[in-house]
Scaffold this active site. Structure first.
Site, mmCIF file in Angstrom:
data_model
loop_
_atom_site.group_PDB
_atom_site.id
_atom_site.type_symbol
_atom_site.label_atom_id
_atom_site.label_comp_id
_atom_site.label_asym_id
_atom_site.label_seq_id
_atom_site.Cartn_x
_atom_site.Cartn_y
_atom_site.Cartn_z
ATOM 1 C CD GLU A 1 -2.993 -1.031 2.304
ATOM 2 O OE1 GLU A 1 -2.840 -0.161 3.193
ATOM 3 O OE2 GLU A 1 -3.950 -1.831 2.287
ATOM 4 C CG ASP B 1 -15.952 1.344 9.875
ATOM 5 O OD1 ASP B 1 -15.100 1.911 10.563
ATOM 6 O OD2 ASP B 1 -15.659 0.523 8.981
ATOM 7 C CD1 TRP C 1 -6.774 1.781 2.621
ATOM 8 C CD2 TRP C 1 -5.050 2.647 1.505
ATOM 9 N NE1 TRP C 1 -6.308 0.816 1.748
ATOM 10 C CE2 TRP C 1 -5.242 1.324 1.060
ATOM 11 C CE3 TRP C 1 -4.009 3.396 0.944
ATOM 12 C CZ2 TRP C 1 -4.441 0.739 0.083
ATOM 13 C CZ3 TRP C 1 -3.204 2.815 -0.039
ATOM 14 C CH2 TRP C 1 -3.421 1.490 -0.457
ATOM 15 C CG HIS D 1 -8.303 -17.872 5.058
ATOM 16 N ND1 HIS D 1 -7.192 -18.174 4.302
ATOM 17 C CD2 HIS D 1 -7.911 -17.933 6.358
ATOM 18 C CE1 HIS D 1 -6.166 -18.438 5.098
ATOM 19 N NE2 HIS D 1 -6.571 -18.289 6.355
#
Length: 692
Positions: A73, A313, A400, A616
């Protein structure tokens, strides 16, 4: 972002230099001395050698494969011919920017078990350069200083408080000889703060907590004490301190060198649900806020809260861009942000006063932002007293991934996405230390399990590159992407915008109209932002490729299977002639002839969703960033499976023992469920018995 597996299931079916240059440089030229290009964090370069007329001639100059398949990132920095960047597991590398030769690598040896504390993969978003040193932070909370020439450790300091499941994935910033770093962990239960350290010695200079603490413990002895007492504490209710409160500063930290102000973006509440966290009362400062601090003392200057009483959130941790704009005939010094809640904010960075806000994507939780009060005008069911399909949902309209601003076009280029999310209060919520503590029911709906349902779920997800005019608050153009979770953006004075996609394609677009002018297949998803530099008269575009992050781990992969590829650093130049090797084949599903009772498979599915799907992927439909369990060699052998899941045989690489949460019988039930999912890969359109 940090929405988990089960919630995603619900949403899917519902739709080497010694001069201190890095802290003051405002114009990006030959070098790229800071993650955002300069202290303005515009992700813009003035270089024009690569431009609209010749970008079709762009070719690979070199590539460097990394020693990990996990997410990448970071945006590299370039100082005096050397690229410095961080990679997964908080490693730091220095690379010759012309040849691509690795000069040195520093491995902080993050314990593998730290991975289970990380909401969003073992990623890292970059390093800072100052006065001959490289500064980076580790997943387990250390801030380290390295000699830029040799990679030798100069100092290291642990930044995390004991008692909360903190991690660090963000990049430090430099401000007036200090290194500033925050942390993450609000989804598991944490109390946010940001800390400044002396760049030469590593000694702590100040700390600012973003939310109040336990009142019985008194003041923190921190720079935030007074403002928390007078402004923040009166906006909190209930026993929020038992949950941490949230407010972690896990990404956006920007130093305004001109005004000598430090802007921090504050994250979501812990738990998300405002009714649980604060009895449904109060604004809960400074959650979901941009806060301005004095970089020398940490003293509070001003704040702007985007989501009072945050409950979705919705973080304000997304990248902050500084610029000078002419608005209504006046020259304004502004900061701009496109956070998760879907509104684009232009704020006077001197005072924190809202100049304007407009949604850049459809928003179901709010009709508008009141331009006088700065508060959102929420829709009746926004706080989900009844089930609410939110758009944007928890993953956000923009996360982000850095956006870019071009002073030439006056446009901001936003890596946007559309991922709906089903909000439903968790009526049986209980706080579990070290586990996900959201106050939202993530088991509200089953996964799509037919080809038709999977297609509908795939069609409900999308991404876009949006060119946004911050003065008029209107869209200039938009490029639609079939997939969400795409890369950050670079804007250039050559009239170009570069962005990678989760599919692996890196593209160059005309900055004025969005027309694609060039593309390159990196063979791995690109989520990081590109950067640019020039050496000996040659301009380069560089980017880290490597799919990863929370969405890459948890979101079901409805697309073609991908091989497990190493992360790689790629650099491009005009007439570059290098080429990538052919990618490896995708491993086939590991099919056995075993049979299990239907109830065991069903129970295994519920346990998988609770314990395994955050890494996963929901439904075991992995993007293969971490092993796709349907294809794992371990799947066919019960004893080896138990050794991994219960005994922790792979703890050193992040797969810790779950023996404290699962019995051996339950681990076997999960194996049964994954095996059934593996068989579906062999016959995606249905057919014979699934072997229960």
């Amino acid at each position: 972002m940090r929405a988990t597996h089960l919630g995603l299931a619900a949403l899917l079916i519902l739709s080497a230099c010694d001069r201190p240059i890095a802290e003051t440089s405002l114009v990006v030229g030959e070098d790229w001395p800071a993650i955002g290009g300069s202290s303005l964090e515009q992700h813009y370069t003035r270089l024009t050698d690569i431009n609209r007329t010749n970008v079709s001639q762009l070719g690979l100059a070199w590539s460097l494969d990394l020693d990990t398949t996990r997410g990448q990132e970071a945006t590299p920095v370039l100082v005096d011919g050397t690229l410095y960047t961080t990679t997964a597991w908080s490693k730091v590398i220095a690379v010759d920017a012309v040849s691509g030769k690795l000069k040195w690598q520093y491995d902080p040896e993050v314990p593998g078990e730290t991975a289970v504390k990380a909401c969003c993969d073992v990623v890292n978003r970059g390093a800072a350069y100052f006065d001959g040193k490289i500064y980076s932070a580790t997943l387990d909370g250390r801030l380290i200083a390295l000699d830029a020439k040799t990679g030798k450790l100069v100092w290291s300091v642990q930044t995390l408080d004991d008692g909360w499941p903190y991690t660090i994935t963000g990049a430090p910033r430099i401000a007036n000889g200090k290194v500033i770093i925050g942390n993450g962990g609000a989804d598991l239960g944490a109390r946010g703060y940001v800390t400044a350290y002396d760049a030469q010695s590593g000694k702590q200079a100040w700390r600012f907590y973003t939310v109040p603490g336990d009142p019985d413990k008194g003041a923190d002895g921190a720079a935030s004490d007074e403002v928390l007492k007078t402004k923040a504490a009166p906006t909190w209710f209930g026993s929020f301190w038992n949950y941490g409160g949230g407010g972690t500063v896990w990404d956006a930290i920007v130093h305004d060198a001109e005004l000598n102000q430090l802007y921090i973006g504050v994250g979501n509440g812990s738990p998300w649900n405002h009714r649980i966290r604060s009895d449904g009362r109060g604004d809960n400062l400074f959650l979901s806020s941009i806060v301005a601090l004095d970089p020398d003392t940490g003293k509070y200057l001003w704040h702007y809260q985007q989501n009072p009483g945050e409950t979705w959130d919705f973080t304000a941790t997304q990248p902050i861009v500084l610029a000078d704009l002419k608005i209504d005939g006046l020259d304004r010094k502004v900061l701009m942000q496109a956070p998760k809640n879907g509104f684009f904010y232009v704020i006077d960075r001197r005072t924190g006063k809202l100049i304007s806000a407009r949604n850049f994507v459809p928003t179901t939780w709010a009709k508008d932002i009141d331009q006088k009060t700065g508060r959102p005008i929420e829709t009746p069911n926004a706080r989900y007293p009844n089930p609410e399909v939110g758009l944007p949902g928890s993953p956000g309209a923009h996360s982000w991934q850095p956006m870019a601003y071009s002073p030439d076009t006056g446009l901001v280029y936003i890596p946007a996405q559309s991922i709906p999310f089903l909000y439903l209060e968790d009526k049986s919520f209980r706080f579990r230390p070290g586990a996900w503590n959201l106050g939202v029911d993530l088991n509200a709906a089953p996964l799509p399990d037919t080809p038709e349902a999977k297609k509908a779920a795939r069609d409900a997800l999308s991404g876009a590159l949006i060119a946004w005019n911050p003065v008029t608050q209107t869209m200039a153009w938009k490029v639609d992407h079939q997939r969400p979770v795409n890369g950050g953006v670079l804007a250039t004075a050559g009239g170009l915008v570069f962005q990678g996609q989760s599919s692996g394609i890196l593209s160059a677009y005309d900055a004025s109209n969005g027309k694609e002018l060039w593309r390159f297949d990196t063979q791995s998803g690109v989520v990081a932002a590109p950067m640019s530099y020039r050496i000996d008269g040659t301009q380069y575009i560089a980017v880290l490729a490597g799919y990863g992050g929370a969405m890459a781990l948890a979101l079901p992969n409805f697309y073609e299977p991908r091989p497990r590829m190493p992360g790689r650093l790629l650099a491009f130049k005009l007439n570059g002639k290098a080429a990538l090797a052919e990618p490896p084949p995708v491993s086939p599903p590991n099919i056995t002839t075993e049979a299990w009772p239907a109830e065991s498979v069903t129970r295994g599915g519920a346990l998988y969703a609770e314990v395994c799907s955050g890494c996963h992927a929901a439904g075991a439909m992995s993007a293969n960033v971490v092993p796709d369990l349907r294809r794992s060699a371990v799947l066919s052998d019960a004893e080896t499976w138990r050794a991994v899941v219960i005994d922790g045989a792979l703890s050193s690489v992040g797969m810790v023992s779950f023996g404290n949460r699962l019995s051996a019988e339950e681990a076997e039930q999960i194996r049964a469920y994954v095996q059934i999912q593996a068989r579906k890969l062999e016959r995606p359109k249905g057919g014979a018995s699934d072997g229960r």
